[in-house]
Write a protein that holds these residues in place. Structure first.
Motif, mmCIF file in Angstrom:
data_model
loop_
_atom_site.group_PDB
_atom_site.id
_atom_site.type_symbol
_atom_site.label_atom_id
_atom_site.label_comp_id
_atom_site.label_asym_id
_atom_site.label_seq_id
_atom_site.Cartn_x
_atom_site.Cartn_y
_atom_site.Cartn_z
ATOM 1 N N ASN A 41 78.791 42.500 -11.244
ATOM 2 C CA ASN A 41 78.875 40.984 -11.403
ATOM 3 C C ASN A 41 80.213 40.643 -12.038
ATOM 4 O OD1 ASN A 41 77.979 38.541 -12.143
ATOM 5 N ND2 ASN A 41 77.470 38.995 -14.143
ATOM 6 N N GLY A 68 74.184 38.033 -10.105
ATOM 7 C CA GLY A 68 75.329 37.971 -10.361
ATOM 8 C C GLY A 68 75.942 37.446 -9.499
ATOM 9 N N ARG A 85 78.011 44.102 -4.581
ATOM 10 C CA ARG A 85 77.351 44.404 -5.979
ATOM 11 C C ARG A 85 77.546 45.687 -6.402
ATOM 12 N NH1 ARG A 85 71.182 42.454 -5.451
ATOM 13 N NH2 ARG A 85 71.372 43.192 -7.532
ATOM 14 N N TYR A 134 71.669 41.837 -12.781
ATOM 15 C CA TYR A 134 73.073 41.644 -12.606
ATOM 16 C C TYR A 134 73.661 42.872 -12.003
ATOM 17 C CZ TYR A 134 71.903 37.756 -15.751
ATOM 18 O OH TYR A 134 71.230 36.889 -16.398
ATOM 19 N N PHE A 192 75.151 39.517 -3.648
ATOM 20 C CA PHE A 192 74.493 38.774 -4.977
ATOM 21 C C PHE A 192 74.107 37.622 -3.771
ATOM 22 C CE2 PHE A 192 77.036 40.738 -7.959
ATOM 23 C CZ PHE A 192 76.262 41.625 -8.648
ATOM 24 N N ASP A 232 74.652 37.219 -18.082
ATOM 25 C CA ASP A 232 75.037 38.761 -18.117
ATOM 26 C C ASP A 232 75.562 38.997 -19.514
ATOM 27 O OD1 ASP A 232 75.213 41.180 -17.719
ATOM 28 O OD2 ASP A 232 77.068 41.032 -16.048
#
Length: 236
Positions: free
Chosen positions: A25, A225, A12, A21, A216, A32
């Protein structure tokens, strides 16, 4: 000629996307800001040293469709597997609980990236990808596989009937969750499937997307994300 195989999985961290997100992402289909996703993808392209035209993306739809590609810079629609023989072209799969499957025959110079969720894995997407690799010159006995971060069986609870249905299609995937309920371990089922097809070198990233907050997870946080897992060839 033999090739060096490169495999990369993101986390992430390191991007510009805002919550939920945050921050790196790489999925363009989750709500997003498109500008943030584009910036994150440019960062990934630069970090790999391949550039935007060196990455091939998929519009994943939980299918069993596999495409052979020879260039990057755009997105292949309605497919869940990519295969290439071109060195320096990274194949990208995005996930947030599903299994990213990265396969390579370094001797023949063939690689594949597969998005294997419950529907695709049970439907045979990994088998289709391996068959496509063999058609491109690979030998199953020379293929090495990495099954990337995904939801673990202890956290993937499903109804009993669904567990039985997937187990019938993908033996070895049915398991029991930490709550003692019916569950699925898709990576175990995929590994068993690949061994049955003659693939011997199979590595599994032990990380569970639900448990690891650096990753994620759609099951843990929705919306959220997507991670990216990449594979490409380098000439030695």
């Amino acid at each position: 000629m033999s090739f060096r195989v490169r495999r990369v999985t993101t986390t992430r961290a390191g991007g510009v996307s805002k919550p939920p997100y945050a921050t790196f992402n790489l999925g363009d289909h989750v709500g997003d800001d498109p500008a943030a996703v584009a910036a994150n993808r440019r960062r990934l392209a630069a970090a790999t040293g391949l550039g935007d035209s060196g990455l091939a993306w998929m519009n994943q739809v939980h299918s069993t469709e596999v495409a052979v590609v020879d260039h990057g810079g755009d997105t292949v629609d309605d497919t869940d597997g990519l295969v290439t023989t071109r060195p320096g072209l990274a194949l990208v799969v995005v996930t947030a609980d599903c299994v990213p499957v990265l396969m390579a025959d370094a001797r023949a110079g063939v690689v594949a990236a597969v998005h294997a969720g419950r529907v695709g894995a049970a439907g045979g997407i990994v088998v289709r990808a391996l068959e496509t690799m063999v058609d491109a010159g690979a030998d199953a006995g020379d293929v090495s596989v990495l099954l990337g971060p995904a939801v673990s069986g202890r956290n993937y609870e499903v109804p009993e009937a669904m567990a039985a249905e997937v187990e019938e299609a993908l033996p070895g995937s049915r398991t029991t969750t930490r709550r003692g309920t019916a569950g699925l371990d898709l990576r175990a089922g995929i590994a068993a499937q690949l061994r049955g097809l003659g693939v011997r070198a199979i590595d599994v990233d032990p990380r569970c997307t639900v448990e690891d907050r650096n990753l994620f997870s759609h099951r843990r946080d929705n919306p959220t994300g997507r991670l990216a897992s990449l594979i490409w060839l380098e000439r030695r």
